[in-house]
Enzyme design. Structure first.
Site, PDB file in Angstrom:
ATOM      1  CB  SER A 184      49.849   5.834 -14.200  1.00  0.00           C
ATOM      2  OG  SER A 184      49.219   5.037 -15.177  1.00  0.00           O
ATOM      3  CG  HIS A 212      50.585   7.356 -10.214  1.00  0.00           C
ATOM      4  ND1 HIS A 212      51.958   7.481 -10.117  1.00  0.00           N
ATOM      5  CD2 HIS A 212      50.360   6.285 -10.998  1.00  0.00           C
ATOM      6  CE1 HIS A 212      52.533   6.533 -10.834  1.00  0.00           C
ATOM      7  NE2 HIS A 212      51.585   5.784 -11.381  1.00  0.00           N
ATOM      8  CE  LYS A 243      52.744   3.199  -9.301  1.00  0.00           C
ATOM      9  NZ  LYS A 243      51.508   2.623  -9.794  1.00  0.00           N
TER      10      LYS A 243
HETATM   11  C1  LIG Z   1      51.120   1.331 -10.255  1.00  0.00           C
HETATM   12  C2  LIG Z   1      49.657   1.235 -10.291  1.00  0.00           C
HETATM   13  C3  LIG Z   1      49.001   0.097  -9.812  1.00  0.00           C
HETATM   14  C4  LIG Z   1      49.750  -1.134  -9.384  1.00  0.00           C
HETATM   15  O1  LIG Z   1      50.360  -0.997  -8.152  1.00  0.00           O
HETATM   16  P1  LIG Z   1      51.475  -2.071  -7.716  1.00  0.00           P
HETATM   17  O2  LIG Z   1      51.535  -1.938  -6.238  1.00  0.00           O
HETATM   18  O3  LIG Z   1      52.741  -1.697  -8.400  1.00  0.00           O
HETATM   19  O4  LIG Z   1      50.981  -3.406  -8.150  1.00  0.00           O
HETATM   20  C5  LIG Z   1      47.623   0.105  -9.794  1.00  0.00           C
HETATM   21  N1  LIG Z   1      46.926   1.165 -10.251  1.00  0.00           N
HETATM   22  C6  LIG Z   1      47.531   2.267 -10.740  1.00  0.00           C
HETATM   23  C7  LIG Z   1      46.704   3.416 -11.201  1.00  0.00           C
HETATM   24  C8  LIG Z   1      48.910   2.330 -10.776  1.00  0.00           C
HETATM   25  O5  LIG Z   1      49.502   3.412 -11.273  1.00  0.00           O
END
Ligand SMILES: *Cc1c(COP(=O)(O)O)cnc(C)c1O
Length: 395
Positions: A184, A212, A243
């Site tokens: 990320s 991602h 996302k």
């Molecule tokens: C954003 C993210 C999460 C968390 O996801 P949410 O739905 O915002 O809790 C988990 N793992 C990775 C790699 C992320 O980038």
């Protein structure tokens, strides 16, 4: 307030201020999108995870509205008692089909999905082997269970191999190898083929967090397992719907046997209520859009190529990104904070990222383009990067 507490909090906050990284979150005054109003200013957004622009796609919004009217505002219970609605099952079916897995289970967020999936599965005597740059929610999942942990150097599969070999010689129980599909903060990609081969060799369970990667890699954005052509041969895929889906929520795509296990044992599933109907329906609609409107995915990659090339041409250090996440590495945390502030004044928002999210000397601005940015948006953003970068002596 308790005086000891007050003194502690003030010293913590002062430390942030001295480092120049004390910032309150900026406030969005319009719907998330490529151009938004934030803190009273019209800006080009380069800091959202809304890759495909689905937060305000008409079909996604309409699905949420219909679900509120038909199913009400909330589910009224945890999933395991009375909060599982037909909407949840529909979404899980769609997720499993999208990811080509036997089954899927939805959690409240990607964070709780990781925490639940890792901590429930792994017991004393087991081993979790994790890439050093894995997401905090994976790390927290590891912390919540009694399994041992080993960290392999970022993307270093020779190191991973050494760890697995030594663990098997010592007679470890279950071994889980876990990695972010796309990292990320850097936008680089795990080599799932290499991980899969090592898991076979050493009898380990492969798990990827595709937060991602979904909506980004693979056919129509099906994720990194699809990207590497490993569809039928990967045990655990985690993802988020906050996302590229543009909504909110997490999931695990996996064999049915694992879902049956988690339904009975995963603490976030058992002890925290499920999504409101509007959220679930919007997530289902987002998958439908990904399957039927591939143009968003194509535009995302067009924009990615254009913007990444532009930043490189200007002479910025953009690391090893292979995805729409492009870091602009500038050095210290205070420098990144200042760059982000000046860029904002120039009409572009790219969040500064500092320790503990990345190493202090690798502080950066993190940019993420969207499918819905126009060429003009991106040209304007590049102009602003060039001006501020020169002013601050970054380029
Ligand atoms: C954003 C993210 C999460 C968390 O996801 P949410 O739905 O915002 O809790 C988990 N793992 C990775 C790699 C992320 O980038």
């Amino acid at each position: 307030m308790n005086l000891r507490l007050k003194a502690y909090l003030e010293s913590e906050i002062d430390a942030l201020k001295i480092k120049g990284i004390f910032r309150l979150p900026r406030v969005l005054e319009t719907a998330a999108g490529p151009r938004v109003r934030m803190d009273g200013r019209d800006i080009i957004q380069l800091s959202s995870n809304n890759y495909l622009g689905l937060t305000r796609h008409p079909k996604v919004v309409a699905a949420a509205r219909r679900a509120v009217e038909e199913f009400g505002a909330g589910p009224g219970a945890v999933r395991s008692i009375a909060g599982t609605m037909s909407l949840h099952l529909e979404l899980e079916k769609r997720l499993a089909r999208f990811k080509a897995t036997e089954s899927a289970l939805v959690f409240q967020s990607g964070y709780t999905a990781n925490v639940g999936v890792v901590s429930t599965l792994m017991q004393e005597g087991d081993l979790i082997v994790s890439d050093e740059l894995n997401h905090a929610s994976i790390i927290d999942g590891c912390r919540l269970c009694k399994a041992q942990r080993s960290i392999y150097r970022h993307l270093d599969y020779g190191h991973l191999r050494e760890i697995l070999k030594a663990a098997r010689q010592k007679g470890a129980g279950k071994i889980l190898v876990v990695a972010d599909g796309v990292f990320s903060m850097d936008g680089d990609v795990s080599d799932l083929k290499a991980i899969r081969a090592l898991c076979r060799e050493f009898d380990a369970i492969p798990m990827v967090d595709d937060a991602h990667a979904t909506g980004v890699l693979g056919a129509d954005g099906r994720g990194s397992v699809d990207h590497f052509g490993l569809k039928d041969d990967w045990d655990i895929q985690i993802g988020t719907m906050s996302k590229a889906f543009g909504v909110m929520g997490g999931y695990v795509c996996c064999p049915r046997l694992l879902v049956d296990f988690y339904i009975h044992k995963a603490r976030p599933f058992l002890f925290s209520s499920s999504h409101p109907p509007a959220v679930i329906a919007a997530c289902s609609a987002a998958i439908e859009v990904m399957e039927t409107e591939p143009e968003w995915h194509a535009r995302l990659w067009d924009n990615t190529r254009f913007f990444k090339e532009g930043l490189k041409r200007l002479g910025f250090n953009t690391g090893n990104s292979m995805t729409p996440i492009t870091p602009v590495i500038v050095g210290s945390g205070s420098r990144a904070a200042r760059f982000s502030d000046e860029l904002f004044d120039a009409g572009v928002f790219a969040q500064g990222i500092y320790f503990p999210m990345v190493a202090e000397e690798k502080s950066r601005l993190r940019t993420i383009v969207m499918a819905t940015h126009t060429r003009r948006d991106l040209e304007e953003a590049l102009d602003a990067f060039a001006r501020v970068g020169r002013n601050l002596g970054v380029i």
